[in-house]
Scaffold this motif. Structure first.
Motif, short mmCIF file in Angstrom:
data_model
loop_
_atom_site.label_atom_id
_atom_site.label_comp_id
_atom_site.label_asym_id
_atom_site.label_seq_id
_atom_site.Cartn_x
_atom_site.Cartn_y
_atom_site.Cartn_z
N SER A 184 -9.74 -33.99 -13.74
CA SER A 184 -9.59 -35.46 -14.10
C SER A 184 -8.19 -35.90 -14.10
O SER A 184 -7.93 -37.04 -14.15
CB SER A 184 -10.40 -35.66 -15.40
N ASP A 185 -7.35 -34.91 -14.41
CA ASP A 185 -5.76 -35.33 -14.54
C ASP A 185 -5.19 -34.96 -13.10
O ASP A 185 -3.96 -35.72 -12.99
CB ASP A 185 -5.19 -34.37 -15.46
N LEU A 186 -5.91 -34.71 -12.12
CA LEU A 186 -5.10 -34.74 -10.94
C LEU A 186 -5.39 -36.00 -10.33
O LEU A 186 -6.01 -36.85 -10.35
CB LEU A 186 -5.90 -33.56 -9.97
N PRO A 187 -4.12 -36.31 -9.41
CA PRO A 187 -4.62 -37.67 -8.53
C PRO A 187 -5.50 -37.28 -7.40
O PRO A 187 -6.03 -36.51 -7.17
CB PRO A 187 -3.10 -37.67 -8.05
N ARG A 188 -5.84 -38.69 -7.02
CA ARG A 188 -7.01 -38.69 -6.16
C ARG A 188 -6.40 -38.16 -4.82
O ARG A 188 -7.34 -37.68 -3.81
CB ARG A 188 -7.71 -39.91 -5.87
N THR A 189 -5.27 -38.25 -4.42
CA THR A 189 -4.45 -38.07 -3.37
C THR A 189 -3.17 -37.35 -3.72
O THR A 189 -2.86 -37.47 -4.56
CB THR A 189 -4.53 -39.14 -2.17
N MET A 190 -2.72 -36.49 -2.56
CA MET A 190 -1.46 -35.78 -2.78
C MET A 190 -0.11 -37.02 -2.73
O MET A 190 -0.16 -37.98 -2.06
CB MET A 190 -1.31 -35.01 -1.52
N ARG A 209 5.33 -25.86 -6.60
CA ARG A 209 4.72 -26.91 -7.39
C ARG A 209 3.74 -27.74 -6.41
O ARG A 209 2.53 -27.81 -6.76
CB ARG A 209 5.49 -27.56 -8.40
N ARG A 210 4.21 -28.43 -5.37
CA ARG A 210 3.50 -29.00 -4.61
C ARG A 210 2.52 -28.63 -3.96
O ARG A 210 1.31 -28.94 -3.63
CB ARG A 210 4.38 -29.88 -3.61
N GLU A 211 2.62 -27.08 -3.59
CA GLU A 211 1.71 -26.37 -3.05
C GLU A 211 0.59 -26.14 -3.73
O GLU A 211 -0.54 -26.26 -3.41
CB GLU A 211 2.35 -25.08 -2.36
N ILE A 212 0.79 -25.70 -5.08
CA ILE A 212 -0.25 -25.39 -6.14
C ILE A 212 -0.98 -26.69 -6.38
O ILE A 212 -2.23 -26.54 -6.37
CB ILE A 212 0.28 -24.83 -7.41
N MET A 213 -0.39 -27.71 -6.26
CA MET A 213 -1.18 -28.96 -6.77
C MET A 213 -2.18 -29.48 -5.28
O MET A 213 -3.39 -29.87 -5.64
CB MET A 213 0.01 -30.19 -6.80
N ALA A 214 -1.61 -29.05 -4.46
CA ALA A 214 -2.38 -29.16 -3.10
C ALA A 214 -3.72 -28.37 -3.04
O ALA A 214 -4.71 -28.86 -2.64
CB ALA A 214 -1.54 -28.88 -1.71
N LEU A 243 -6.25 -29.73 -5.40
CA LEU A 243 -6.82 -30.80 -4.91
C LEU A 243 -7.71 -30.47 -3.93
O LEU A 243 -8.98 -30.91 -4.04
CB LEU A 243 -5.76 -31.79 -4.15
N ARG A 244 -7.52 -29.51 -3.28
CA ARG A 244 -8.67 -28.93 -2.29
C ARG A 244 -9.81 -28.43 -2.89
O ARG A 244 -11.15 -28.45 -2.59
CB ARG A 244 -7.85 -27.81 -1.20
N HIS A 245 -9.46 -27.49 -3.88
CA HIS A 245 -10.77 -26.75 -4.62
C HIS A 245 -11.25 -28.01 -5.36
O HIS A 245 -12.74 -27.71 -5.46
CB HIS A 245 -9.84 -25.79 -5.89
N ARG A 246 -10.86 -29.15 -5.92
CA ARG A 246 -11.58 -29.95 -6.57
C ARG A 246 -12.51 -30.66 -5.68
O ARG A 246 -13.74 -31.21 -5.78
CB ARG A 246 -10.54 -31.08 -7.07
N VAL A 274 -16.70 -30.73 -5.55
CA VAL A 274 -17.34 -31.91 -5.81
C VAL A 274 -18.50 -32.05 -4.44
O VAL A 274 -19.58 -32.42 -4.83
CB VAL A 274 -16.46 -33.38 -5.36
N ARG A 275 -18.15 -31.61 -3.47
CA ARG A 275 -19.15 -31.60 -2.26
C ARG A 275 -20.27 -30.62 -2.54
O ARG A 275 -21.09 -30.75 -2.28
CB ARG A 275 -18.33 -31.21 -0.96
N ARG A 276 -19.80 -29.20 -3.23
CA ARG A 276 -20.76 -28.66 -3.58
C ARG A 276 -21.56 -28.89 -4.62
O ARG A 276 -22.84 -28.51 -4.55
CB ARG A 276 -20.20 -27.15 -4.09
#
Length: 250
Positions: A162-168, A179-184, A187-190, A194-196
């Motif tokens: 919930s703390d992550l932004p909707r897009t990069m 840090r940007r790679e970890i955040m990306a 986001l992919r995991h989130r 959600v799809r699962r």
């Protein structure tokens, strides 16, 4: 199941027990080692001890084992043992399902209880229909889906999605590339979770609707063509009688 048997050359060899003997031993074990039989045997042993000491206890135990073994030859005794075994398996299966669904919450457990009651009603009214559609296995599948759905929800909650932004976000000079790679990746995991979750929720609702559809099918009476034929036959007989009366009166 196998046992050791002595042969002529004084050696030991493995001789398989026939299916008939194995089935008979299973029925004997079920007849003797159950709560009711053990209670009766304990009472008989106590009576034997009171009358003749240890000898009476041994005689009472041997008599009980002999009578119990002979009783398993009757079909109604075997049917009762089969029902008792099926009941134990069903209760064990039910306890395992409730244990699995405990982390999923009260709403999912209530949904499962409703489906379980429907399956029990179908098995009571039309056991062939329940066996044909494998409703017990379908309930197991429902529990597995519910557990997977809850794990995905927990994964989102623990990851702080919930703390992550909707897009990069746009590149920030104050943030390192690592840090940007970890955040990306987060986001992919989130998005994947959600799809699962959506797929699992849809599958859960599909199982729910399928069980209810089978319940409707089992509860509704099948249309019988004999009813129409019976009415048509009586109408034909009525027409024949009216025609005969009209010919007599002419």
């Amino acid at each position: 199941m196998k046992r050791l048997a002595a042969v002529q050359d004084q050696d030991l060899s493995i001789v398989p027990i026939s299916p008939q003997a194995e089935t008979a031993l299973t029925y004997v074990r079920g007849a003797l080692f159950n709560p009711v039989s053990l209670s009766v045997m304990a009472f008989a042993v106590c009576v034997g001890v009171g009358y003749a000491g240890m000898l009476g206890a041994l005689v009472a135990m041997a008599t009980f084992v002999a009578i119990g073994s002979m009783a398993t030859r009757y079909r109604f005794v075997r049917r009762a043992l089969d029902k008792q075994f099926e009941y134990r398996v069903k209760q064990k299966r039910e306890a395992e399902r409730l244990r699995q669904l405990k982390p999923t919450g009260a709403v999912r457990q209530q949904q499962y209880c409703e489906l379980r009651d429907l399956v029990n009603e179908i098995e009571r009214t039309d056991p062939h229909e329940a066996q044909r559609f494998e409703l017990q296995q379908l309930l197991d599948h429902f529990c597995d889906l519910a557990v997977s759905h809850q794990r995905c929800l927990d994964s989102l909650r623990l990851a702080g999605s919930s703390d992550l932004p909707r897009t990069m976000p746009l590149p920030d000079p104050h943030r390192s590339a690592r840090r940007r790679e970890i955040m990306a990746r987060r986001l992919r995991h989130r998005d994947e979770c959600v799809r699962r979750i959506e797929r699992l929720a849809d599958e859960l609702e599909a199982v729910d609707e399928l069980v209810r559809r089978v319940a409707q099918r089992a509860a509704g009476p099948m249309l019988d063509g004999e009813l129409d034929r019976e009415i048509e036959r009586r109408l034909w007989e009525l027409d024949e009688v009216d025609e005969a009366l009209s010919q007599l009166s002419a």
